[in-house]
Design an enzyme around this catalytic site. Structure first.
Site, PDB file in Angstrom:
ATOM      1  N   HIS A 192      -3.460  -4.881   0.465  1.00 36.24           N
ATOM      2  CA  HIS A 192      -2.885  -5.453   1.689  1.00 36.24           C
ATOM      3  C   HIS A 192      -2.979  -6.977   1.660  1.00 36.24           C
ATOM      4  CE1 HIS A 192      -2.347  -1.693   3.973  1.00 36.24           C
ATOM      5  NE2 HIS A 192      -3.396  -1.268   3.305  1.00 36.24           N
ATOM      6  N   GLU A 224      -1.453  -9.006   3.334  1.00 39.32           N
ATOM      7  CA  GLU A 224      -1.280  -9.589   4.680  1.00 39.32           C
ATOM      8  C   GLU A 224      -2.602  -9.999   5.328  1.00 39.32           C
ATOM      9  OE1 GLU A 224      -0.674  -6.418   3.834  1.00 39.32           O
ATOM     10  OE2 GLU A 224      -1.190  -4.999   5.440  1.00 39.32           O
ATOM     11  N   CYS A 234       0.837  -1.199   0.000  1.00 43.27           N
ATOM     12  CA  CYS A 234       0.000   0.000   0.000  1.00 43.27           C
ATOM     13  C   CYS A 234       0.874   1.251   0.000  1.00 43.27           C
ATOM     14  CB  CYS A 234      -0.993  -0.040   1.159  1.00 43.27           C
ATOM     15  SG  CYS A 234      -2.429   0.987   0.857  1.00 43.27           S
TER      16      CYS A 234
HETATM   17  N1  GLN Z   1      -1.787   6.824   2.956  1.00 43.46           N
HETATM   18  C1  GLN Z   1      -1.938   6.093   1.740  1.00 43.46           C
HETATM   19  C2  GLN Z   1      -3.306   6.316   1.114  1.00 43.46           C
HETATM   20  O1  GLN Z   1      -4.231   6.676   1.784  1.00 43.46           O
HETATM   21  C3  GLN Z   1      -1.660   4.615   1.942  1.00 43.46           C
HETATM   22  C4  GLN Z   1      -2.631   3.942   2.853  1.00 43.46           C
HETATM   23  C5  GLN Z   1      -2.152   2.619   3.378  1.00 43.46           C
HETATM   24  O2  GLN Z   1      -0.977   2.323   3.323  1.00 43.46           O
HETATM   25  N2  GLN Z   1      -3.056   1.821   3.935  1.00 43.46           N
HETATM   26  O3  GLN Z   1      -3.485   6.109  -0.035  1.00 43.46           O
END
Ligand code: GLN
Length: 535
Positions: free
Chosen positions: A508, A510, A382
């Site tokens: 994600h 994970e 992410c």
């Molecule tokens: N801050 C970033 C976004 O909002 C990544 C979010 C995250 O890593 N869950 O796009």
């Protein structure tokens, strides 16, 4: 007909009630019972999505986009089952529903009260979980500690629910701490007695106690607790600290916990099939090699903030007979490549996990640069993908100062940005691209080679996206767009094909790794690390 197990906690929080709940779930699943789980969180937030990881640990995301307590991650991993919004109930969400109904006049002029309106809403959530999953057994864990003011409506609701469903259809299990006093070398039972007294004062007599302890509990101590707490002797179960959480189901099983529960709930006693789980625990105890993987984030002083990432690494370790040592790197402290090279000198790979806000970003970019330039296996999750895009834009494509709109609204090269249709969203809660989205992989990518399928579905939780205006510039310089949304519009996976393993994803992974079925991307990372380490 569904049977219910209500789990409360006493003496202190963070006792591992979630692990006990998940372990019980596993034990009943291994007996062929259909099990579901539900977590009640007494705080007033509608969901944990707006809470700092320091307050709450990781926010676990379900397929349906529910932002939930990290215990749902344990439940999914132990039960090997996908859960959803109805499996996590907070006070905030209960009050919100009741107040919305009140505003619509649905209470027909009644004074809206804790009892019956809030308690009825809580009970209706239990029934909804049953309607959705139709389980033989529903395990409900009440967060916090008995005696907390916020928890009272939940305790009252389960008291009523027990009566309404018929006494033999539900069971209360109280998890408590037996503190060990080093100076006198004793385990103390008094806090447990007090805690059970508090529970009784709310009208709930637990049928079973699970004692959290550092050291084994003597039979005489258990019998004393049974006597003082009015619980059958064989229903006082010990749960010692274990090396791995995955040992807990077997430890509880040895003490006959499920047979006792079956007797109380009039369920048929069945032989469990725990062969796979025993093999898993055996592998956990007998790794054949070791590697070091760094996780560079900003919440590194609280490991729970990255719980699913850590678990996913361990799962991969179980599968490959590898002990994975995690090295935490606080990205705020990093200023230079020299520093990174010193920090990463004994590591075989690195992960930049998800996160929000600018703090620590420049340090993460240094880490990504080091991994890319030194062919150190890299997995970006992410924010870890967004950092990889920014780093590549700045240092390979020559887009000096490139950044994400999240960190610099007026930057010239906005390589990560808010898409047009997201611009007028103002609220913070539940306004992200969240939950499961399909993704199509490029057949020539490393990602495809580990997933072994073109069409995947993964869970998201972010606001910002790869800016398509820069697709051509970056790919011309050697970045691979390895996966996109099926219509090709959203970039979901990037790779740097020159490296052995440099893969970064907008989602994600994970959240979908399971102890006996590790996630392909974590497998890809760990295998690359093993290769690099010559193991
Ligand atoms: N801050 C970033 C976004 O909002 C990544 C979010 C995250 O890593 N869950 O796009």
């Amino acid at each position: 007909m569904t049977k219910y197990i209500f789990i409360t906690g006493g003496v202190v929080s963070s006792l591992g009630k979630g692990i006990v709940a998940a372990s019980l779930g596993r034990l009943f699943v291994s007996r062929g019972y259909k099990v579901s789980t539900q977590k009640f969180d007494p705080y007033i937030n509608v969901d944990p999505g707006t809470m700092s990881p320091y307050q709450h640990g990781e926010v676990f995301v379900c397929d349906d986009g529910a932002e939930t307590d990290l215990d749902l991650g344990h439940y999914e991993r132990f039960l090997d089952k996908n859960l959803s919004r109805i499996n996590n109930v907070t006070s905030g969400s209960v009050y919100q529903t009741v107040i919305e109904k009140e505003r619509k006049g649905e209470y027909l002029g009644a004074t809206v009260q804790m009892i019956p309106h809030i308690t009825e809403e809580i009970k209706s959530r239990i029934k909804k979980a049953v309607t959705k999953d139709n389980p033989d057994i529903l395990i409900v864990e009440i967060g916090g500690t008995v005696g907390d003011i916020e928890g009272l409506p939940f305790i009252e609701a389960i008291r009523q629910f027990k009566i309404e469903q018929g006494i033999a259809n539900s069971l209360s299990l109280h998890v408590t701490l037996l503190p060990y006093l080093n100076t006198s070398g004793e385990l103390k039972t008094k806090p447990t007695q007090h805690s059970v007294n508090v529970l009784r004062s709310y009208g709930i007599q637990p049928e079973m106690l699970v004692l959290r302890t550092q050291v084994p509990v003597e039979k005489s101590e258990k019998d004393k607790i049974a006597l003082f707490c009015s619980v059958n002797k064989d229903c006082v179960i010990e749960c010692k600290d274990m090396k791995s959480i995955y040992e807990v189901p077997l430890y509880l099983e040895k003490q006959g916990i499920c047979d006792r529960i079956c007797e109380i709930l009039h369920l048929e006693k069945r032989e469990p099939n725990l062969k796979n789980w025993e093999e898993l625990v055996d592998r956990i105890h007998n790794p054949k090699r070791e590697i070091n993987i760094a996780i560079a984030g900003k919440y590194t002083s609280l490991n729970d903030a990255y719980l699913s990432v850590v678990e996913s690494l361990h799962h991969t370790g179980f599968k490959t007979n590898t002990k994975i040592n995690i090295k935490w790197i606080a990205s705020d402290d990093i200023k230079s490549q020299n520093q990174v090279s010193e920090l990463l000198k004994d590591t075989d790979g690195v992960i930049v996990p998800g996160g929000f806000g600018q703090r620590g970003i420049e340090g993460k970019l240094e880490i990504v640069r080091y991994a890319r330039e030194n062919n150190l296996p890299y997995l970006g999750l992410c924010l870890g993908m967004q950092c990889a895009v920014i780093e590549f834009a700045r240092n390979v494509a020559g887009l000096s100062g490139a950044n994400s709109e999240e960190f610099d609204k007026n930057v010239k090269y906005k390589v990560v940005h808010l898409m047009e249709n997201q611009k007028n969203i103002e609220k913070l809660g539940a306004t992200m691209r969240i939950g499961a989205y399909p993704c199509k992989l490029d057949k020539l990518s490393k990602s495809y080679s580990v997933y072994k399928t073109e069409n995947i579905s993964e869970r998201h939780r972010h606001r910002y996206e790869f800016n398509n205006e820069y697709r051509k510039i970056l790919t011309d310089k050697g970045l691979l767009i390895a996966g996109t949304s099926p219509n090709g519009e959203l970039v979901e996976v990037i790779e740097y094909p020159k490296n052995d393993w440099f893969v970064a994803v907008q989602f994600h992974p994970e959240f979908k790794s399971r102890p006996d079925n590790p996630h392909p991307l974590f497998m890809g990372l760990v295998e690359a690390c093993l290769k690099r380490a010559g193991k």
